[in-house]
Design a protein around this motif. Structure first.
Motif, mmCIF file in Angstrom:
data_model
loop_
_atom_site.group_PDB
_atom_site.id
_atom_site.type_symbol
_atom_site.label_atom_id
_atom_site.label_comp_id
_atom_site.label_asym_id
_atom_site.label_seq_id
_atom_site.Cartn_x
_atom_site.Cartn_y
_atom_site.Cartn_z
ATOM 1 N N VAL A 89 -16.516 -4.877 -6.573
ATOM 2 C CA VAL A 89 -15.314 -5.401 -5.918
ATOM 3 C C VAL A 89 -14.430 -6.077 -6.963
ATOM 4 N N TRP A 90 -13.133 -5.808 -6.867
ATOM 5 C CA TRP A 90 -12.142 -6.455 -7.737
ATOM 6 C C TRP A 90 -11.161 -7.241 -6.894
ATOM 7 N N PHE A 91 -10.698 -8.362 -7.449
ATOM 8 C CA PHE A 91 -9.551 -9.031 -6.854
ATOM 9 C C PHE A 91 -8.338 -8.146 -7.096
ATOM 10 N N ALA A 92 -7.390 -8.146 -6.182
ATOM 11 C CA ALA A 92 -6.191 -7.335 -6.324
ATOM 12 C C ALA A 92 -5.024 -8.025 -5.635
ATOM 13 N N GLU A 93 -3.828 -7.683 -6.104
ATOM 14 C CA GLU A 93 -2.585 -8.152 -5.491
ATOM 15 C C GLU A 93 -1.710 -6.928 -5.257
ATOM 16 N N ILE A 94 -1.096 -6.843 -4.098
ATOM 17 C CA ILE A 94 -0.238 -5.707 -3.760
ATOM 18 C C ILE A 94 1.034 -5.759 -4.608
ATOM 19 N N THR A 95 1.347 -4.625 -5.242
ATOM 20 C CA THR A 95 2.570 -4.535 -6.047
ATOM 21 C C THR A 95 3.608 -3.623 -5.398
ATOM 22 N N ASP A 96 3.164 -2.745 -4.476
ATOM 23 C CA ASP A 96 4.106 -1.851 -3.805
ATOM 24 C C ASP A 96 3.534 -1.432 -2.460
ATOM 25 N N GLY A 97 4.390 -1.448 -1.436
ATOM 26 C CA GLY A 97 3.993 -1.014 -0.106
ATOM 27 C C GLY A 97 3.612 -2.178 0.792
ATOM 28 N N THR A 98 3.508 -1.857 2.072
ATOM 29 C CA THR A 98 3.071 -2.809 3.090
ATOM 30 C C THR A 98 1.785 -2.277 3.684
ATOM 31 N N PRO A 99 0.709 -3.060 3.684
ATOM 32 C CA PRO A 99 -0.568 -2.546 4.168
ATOM 33 C C PRO A 99 -0.503 -2.089 5.619
ATOM 34 N N ASP A 100 -1.103 -0.933 5.871
ATOM 35 C CA ASP A 100 -1.135 -0.342 7.202
ATOM 36 C C ASP A 100 -2.510 0.287 7.417
ATOM 37 N N THR A 101 -2.880 0.496 8.664
ATOM 38 C CA THR A 101 -4.174 1.090 8.996
ATOM 39 C C THR A 101 -4.065 2.613 8.990
ATOM 40 N N LEU A 102 -4.056 3.210 7.805
ATOM 41 C CA LEU A 102 -3.880 4.654 7.672
ATOM 42 C C LEU A 102 -5.177 5.427 7.840
ATOM 43 N N GLU A 103 -6.304 4.815 7.458
ATOM 44 C CA GLU A 103 -7.575 5.532 7.449
ATOM 45 C C GLU A 103 -8.720 4.524 7.546
ATOM 46 N N ASP A 104 -9.686 4.786 8.418
ATOM 47 C CA ASP A 104 -10.943 4.031 8.523
ATOM 48 C C ASP A 104 -10.843 2.644 9.154
ATOM 49 N N HIS A 105 -9.645 2.153 9.461
ATOM 50 C CA HIS A 105 -9.488 0.815 10.019
ATOM 51 C C HIS A 105 -8.519 0.835 11.201
ATOM 52 N N ASP A 106 -8.706 -0.113 12.138
ATOM 53 C CA ASP A 106 -7.772 -0.212 13.271
ATOM 54 C C ASP A 106 -7.021 -1.536 13.280
ATOM 55 N N GLN A 107 -7.388 -2.439 12.361
ATOM 56 C CA GLN A 107 -6.704 -3.732 12.326
ATOM 57 C C GLN A 107 -6.832 -4.331 10.930
ATOM 58 N N LEU A 108 -5.772 -5.010 10.505
ATOM 59 C CA LEU A 108 -5.772 -5.749 9.244
ATOM 60 C C LEU A 108 -5.423 -7.198 9.563
ATOM 61 N N ALA A 109 -5.957 -8.123 8.760
ATOM 62 C CA ALA A 109 -5.650 -9.534 8.989
ATOM 63 C C ALA A 109 -5.599 -10.272 7.656
#
Length: 144
Positions: A89-109
């Motif tokens: 596992v790596w720490f990460a920061e979003i640099t482009d895009g808005t997270p969405d449930t495209l695959e394998d997930h139904d909710q983000l928090a």
């Protein structure tokens, strides 16, 4: 023992001043559906771990990220998930895009980085030691 290598990201709102962590709720397999996890997946043949994390986050969430430090596990392969798989596992920061449930997930928090908020989610049991390590590392400032 040789484990199947899984890679994932502890996505923070900021690598330099983290306050929140992005958690993803699984839709499958049935035994894990409804439980929370770090987004990621299996490495493809010949792929580096870092490249695999980046690819998985594009596929699953539609985001590009900058990776920070690794959340080191107790084994060279990272955190043992079961008798067949281990996850780095790596720490990460979003640099482009808005997270969405495209695959394998139904909710983000986006969850506050404190023990009470993190424990409020029903995490996949194998991810709980990683959750504790993420909290410890962020409190220690070891994210980038």
């Amino acid at each position: 023992m040789a484990y199947k290598q899984i890679v994932a990201a502890a996505i923070l709102d900021s690598l330099s001043h983290p306050r929140k962590l992005l958690a993803a709720r699984r839709t499958s397999p049935p035994a894990l559906a409804g439980l929370w996890e770090f987004p990621g997946g299996k490495l493809e043949s010949g792929e580096s771990c870092e490249a695999g994390v980046a690819r998985e986050l594009v596929e699953e969430l539609g985001v590009e990220v900058m990776l920070g430090t690794e959340v080191f596990g107790p084994e060279p392969e990272g955190w043992v998930l079961n008798e067949h798989a281990a996850m780095r596992v790596w720490f990460a920061e979003i640099t482009d895009g808005t997270p969405d449930t495209l695959e394998d997930h139904d909710q983000l928090a986006w969850v506050e980085l404190d023990a009470e908020s993190l424990k409020a989610l029903d995490w996949i049991p194998a991810d709980l030691p990683i959750v504790h390590a993420v909290l410890a590392d962020t409190l220690a400032g070891a994210t980038r």
